[in-house]
Design a protein around this motif. Structure first.
Motif, PDB file in Angstrom:
ATOM      1  N   ALA A  10       0.479  -1.305  -0.550  1.00 26.84           N
ATOM      2  CA  ALA A  10       0.188   0.326   0.127  1.00 26.84           C
ATOM      3  C   ALA A  10       1.089   1.014   0.056  1.00 26.84           C
ATOM      4  N   SER A  11       1.768   1.607  -1.219  1.00 31.93           N
ATOM      5  CA  SER A  11       2.417   2.636  -1.047  1.00 31.93           C
ATOM      6  C   SER A  11       3.048   3.128  -2.814  1.00 31.93           C
ATOM      7  N   ALA A  12       3.305   4.016  -2.744  1.00 32.66           N
ATOM      8  CA  ALA A  12       3.221   5.409  -3.748  1.00 32.66           C
ATOM      9  C   ALA A  12       4.805   4.839  -3.954  1.00 32.66           C
ATOM     10  N   SER A  13       5.649   5.031  -2.898  1.00 30.67           N
ATOM     11  CA  SER A  13       6.645   4.676  -3.301  1.00 30.67           C
ATOM     12  C   SER A  13       7.689   3.878  -3.609  1.00 30.67           C
ATOM     13  N   ARG A  15      10.798   3.381  -4.062  1.00 29.99           N
ATOM     14  CA  ARG A  15      12.262   3.027  -3.036  1.00 29.99           C
ATOM     15  C   ARG A  15      11.531   1.521  -2.404  1.00 29.99           C
ATOM     16  N   ARG A  16       9.734   1.486  -1.414  1.00 35.79           N
ATOM     17  CA  ARG A  16       9.614   0.616  -0.955  1.00 35.79           C
ATOM     18  C   ARG A  16       9.131  -0.493  -2.335  1.00 35.79           C
ATOM     19  N   ARG A  17       8.975  -0.274  -3.276  1.00 30.47           N
ATOM     20  CA  ARG A  17       8.433  -0.850  -4.434  1.00 30.47           C
ATOM     21  C   ARG A  17       9.923  -1.274  -4.405  1.00 30.47           C
ATOM     22  N   PRO A  35      -4.053   9.908   4.932  1.00 29.48           N
ATOM     23  CA  PRO A  35      -3.487  11.361   5.509  1.00 29.48           C
ATOM     24  C   PRO A  35      -2.772  11.007   5.644  1.00 29.48           C
ATOM     25  N   GLU A  36      -1.467  11.929   5.944  1.00 32.31           N
ATOM     26  CA  GLU A  36      -0.357  11.599   6.910  1.00 32.31           C
ATOM     27  C   GLU A  36       0.458  13.073   7.749  1.00 32.31           C
ATOM     28  N   GLU A  37      -0.525  12.968   8.855  1.00 34.92           N
ATOM     29  CA  GLU A  37      -0.721  14.335   9.913  1.00 34.92           C
ATOM     30  C   GLU A  37      -0.004  13.608  11.259  1.00 34.92           C
ATOM     31  N   GLU A  54      -2.520   3.086   9.037  1.00 31.38           N
ATOM     32  CA  GLU A  54      -3.871   3.356   8.584  1.00 31.38           C
ATOM     33  C   GLU A  54      -3.295   3.445   6.812  1.00 31.38           C
ATOM     34  N   LYS A  55      -2.222   3.391   6.484  1.00 37.66           N
ATOM     35  CA  LYS A  55      -1.667   3.225   4.511  1.00 37.66           C
ATOM     36  C   LYS A  55      -2.438   1.967   3.887  1.00 37.66           C
ATOM     37  N   ALA A  56      -2.033   0.731   5.230  1.00 40.02           N
ATOM     38  CA  ALA A  56      -2.253  -0.618   4.619  1.00 40.02           C
ATOM     39  C   ALA A  56      -4.324  -1.011   4.885  1.00 40.02           C
ATOM     40  N   ASP A  74       6.010   3.671   6.655  1.00 42.14           N
ATOM     41  CA  ASP A  74       6.218   4.990   7.306  1.00 42.14           C
ATOM     42  C   ASP A  74       7.594   5.371   8.130  1.00 42.14           C
ATOM     43  N   THR A  75       8.354   6.264   7.240  1.00 39.80           N
ATOM     44  CA  THR A  75       9.228   7.138   6.940  1.00 39.80           C
ATOM     45  C   THR A  75       9.309   8.207   7.832  1.00 39.80           C
ATOM     46  N   ILE A  76      10.318   8.642   8.963  1.00 40.77           N
ATOM     47  CA  ILE A  76      10.874   9.838   9.847  1.00 40.77           C
ATOM     48  C   ILE A  76      12.028  10.146   9.889  1.00 40.77           C
ATOM     49  N   GLY A  85       9.761  15.177   8.723  1.00 41.80           N
ATOM     50  CA  GLY A  85       8.923  14.791   6.819  1.00 41.80           C
ATOM     51  C   GLY A  85       9.401  14.741   6.040  1.00 41.80           C
ATOM     52  N   LYS A  86       8.946  14.838   4.693  1.00 48.23           N
ATOM     53  CA  LYS A  86       9.114  15.730   3.705  1.00 48.23           C
ATOM     54  C   LYS A  86       9.321  17.339   4.270  1.00 48.23           C
ATOM     55  N   PRO A  87      10.201  17.888   3.010  1.00 56.02           N
ATOM     56  CA  PRO A  87      10.216  19.117   3.412  1.00 56.02           C
ATOM     57  C   PRO A  87       8.649  19.606   2.356  1.00 56.02           C
ATOM     58  N   ALA A 157      18.135  11.214   0.521  1.00 58.53           N
ATOM     59  CA  ALA A 157      18.344  10.093   0.299  1.00 58.53           C
ATOM     60  C   ALA A 157      20.086   8.836   0.103  1.00 58.53           C
ATOM     61  N   ILE A 158      19.894   7.983   0.789  1.00 54.33           N
ATOM     62  CA  ILE A 158      20.852   7.648   1.185  1.00 54.33           C
ATOM     63  C   ILE A 158      21.162   6.394   0.241  1.00 54.33           C
ATOM     64  N   GLN A 159      20.569   5.949  -0.241  1.00 56.97           N
ATOM     65  CA  GLN A 159      20.519   5.135  -1.711  1.00 56.97           C
ATOM     66  C   GLN A 159      20.991   6.010  -3.330  1.00 56.97           C
ATOM     67  N   GLY A 160      21.078   7.810  -3.056  1.00 56.46           N
ATOM     68  CA  GLY A 160      21.158   8.410  -4.235  1.00 56.46           C
ATOM     69  C   GLY A 160      22.050   9.318  -3.992  1.00 56.46           C
TER      70      GLY A 160
HETATM   71  C1  LIG Z   1      16.000   8.881   5.413  1.00 58.54           C
HETATM   72  C2  LIG Z   1      15.263   8.564   3.148  1.00 58.54           C
HETATM   73  C3  LIG Z   1      14.092   8.546   2.646  1.00 58.54           C
HETATM   74  N1  LIG Z   1      13.491   8.294   2.061  1.00 58.54           N
HETATM   75  C4  LIG Z   1      12.184   8.039   1.731  1.00 58.54           C
HETATM   76  C5  LIG Z   1      11.374   6.955   2.163  1.00 58.54           C
HETATM   77  C6  LIG Z   1      10.183   7.175   1.529  1.00 58.54           C
HETATM   78  O1  LIG Z   1       9.751   6.865   0.443  1.00 58.54           O
HETATM   79  C7  LIG Z   1       9.761   8.785   2.459  1.00 58.54           C
HETATM   80  C8  LIG Z   1       9.230   9.696   3.643  1.00 58.54           C
HETATM   81  O2  LIG Z   1       8.255   8.779   3.845  1.00 58.54           O
HETATM   82  P1  LIG Z   1       6.346   8.445   3.673  1.00 58.54           P
HETATM   83  O3  LIG Z   1       5.450   9.189   3.285  1.00 58.54           O
HETATM   84  O4  LIG Z   1       7.161   7.456   4.621  1.00 58.54           O
HETATM   85  O5  LIG Z   1       6.174   7.682   2.214  1.00 58.54           O
HETATM   86  P2  LIG Z   1       6.111   8.313   0.732  1.00 58.54           P
HETATM   87  O6  LIG Z   1       5.066   9.013   0.755  1.00 58.54           O
HETATM   88  O7  LIG Z   1       6.532   8.458   0.428  1.00 58.54           O
HETATM   89  O8  LIG Z   1       4.665   6.803  -0.016  1.00 58.54           O
HETATM   90  P3  LIG Z   1       3.946   6.004   0.823  1.00 58.54           P
HETATM   91  O9  LIG Z   1       3.289   6.816   2.283  1.00 58.54           O
HETATM   92  O10 LIG Z   1       2.626   5.762  -0.427  1.00 58.54           O
HETATM   93  O11 LIG Z   1       4.386   4.609   1.595  1.00 58.54           O
HETATM   94  O12 LIG Z   1      11.625   9.742   2.053  1.00 58.54           O
HETATM   95  C9  LIG Z   1      14.356   7.653   1.062  1.00 58.54           C
HETATM   96  O13 LIG Z   1      14.507   7.553   0.487  1.00 58.54           O
HETATM   97  N2  LIG Z   1      15.518   7.232   1.336  1.00 58.54           N
HETATM   98  C10 LIG Z   1      16.298   7.869   2.836  1.00 58.54           C
HETATM   99  O14 LIG Z   1      17.077   7.729   2.896  1.00 58.54           O
END
Ligand SMILES: Cc1cn([C@H]2C[C@H](O)[C@@H](COP(=O)(O)OP(=O)(O)OP(=O)(O)O)O2)c(=O)[nH]c1=O
Length: 201
Positions: A10-13, A15-17, A35-37, A54-56, A74-76, A85-87, A157-160
């Motif tokens: 259940a994700s648009a990410s 990275r997760r996929r 919603p992510e609050e 909540e996402k699942a 979810d990642t923070i 969270g995300k900027p 992004a640690i992977q980028g």
């Molecule tokens: C710290 C860090 C975060 N991230 C990303 C992972 C998540 O996609 C994003 C955090 O946002 P999330 O809200 O966890 O996830 P998302 O909105 O991207 O996807 P969804 O809710 O649909 O599952 O930050 C990296 O890709 N690399 C990193 O090193």
């Protein structure tokens, strides 16, 4: 990622996929609209677990989506007990990166696996310490100009390209990228949703 898979991420990410695909499990993807609050007084662990669940649940509640097991995550980033969270824009991304420069922070990733058939939900959270080198203003500006920070928790992004800042980590690399793979696979196997080495008796 077969259409007949019973596992739904259940994700648009992307990275997760990519992480889940990495271990060869069949699954489909359906982005959540939950919603992510941030709720007042919530700890990092409570926050990422609640949102993962909540996402699942959001996707599991849609009768038109086929599947049995629904994975949310979810990642923070947490610095000085403050949740990042995300900027929202480039200025906030720059402020986040300045605040992470030359020190350690924690990355928290939650996960939830919901079995739609039994109603069972298994949830957890993983914390990883990440240590950044001292960043110059030119590095921060250059990194933001790549666009990479904008959809990432903590603005990197640690992977980028963001790997150039990371001196070291203590904990789970996949959790920093966005999905604690070891824990999620264990839960999927425990619930009977997946068998990693089914073809290797
Ligand atoms: C710290 C860090 C975060 N991230 C990303 C992972 C998540 O996609 C994003 C955090 O946002 P999330 O809200 O966890 O996830 P998302 O909105 O991207 O996807 P969804 O809710 O649909 O599952 O930050 C990296 O890709 N690399 C990193 O090193």
């Amino acid at each position: 990622m077969s259409a007949a898979s019973q596992i739904v991420l259940a994700s648009a990410s992307p990275r997760r996929r990519d992480l889940l695909a990495q271990v060869g499990i069949a699954f489909s993807v359906e982005p959540s609209r939950a919603p992510e609050e941030l709720l007042p007084g919530e700890s990092p662990a409570e926050h990422v677990i609640r949102l993962s669940r909540e996402k699942a649940q959001d996707v599991a509640d849609r009768p038109e989506v086929a599947g049995r097991w629904f994975i949310g995550s979810d990642t923070i980033v947490v610095r000085d007990e403050q949740i990042l969270g995300k900027p929202a824009d480039r200025a906030e991304a720059a402020a986040m990166l300045r605040s992470l420069s030359g020190r350690s922070h924690q990355v928290w990733s939650g996960y939830a696996v919901i079995d739609r058939q039994s109603g069972t939900a298994v949830c957890g959270a993983v914390a990883t310490r990440v240590r950044f080198k001292e960043l110059t203003e030119a590095e921060i500006a250059g990194y933001i100009a790549t666009g990479e920070p904008m959809d990432k928790a903590g603005a990197y992004a640690i992977q980028g390209i963001g790997a150039f800042m990371v001196l070291g980590i203590e904990g789970s690399y996949t959790s920093v990228v966005g999905l604690p793979l070891c824990e999620v696979i264990e839960v999927l196997e425990r619930l009977g949703a997946a068998k990693l080495f089914a073809n290797h008796p």
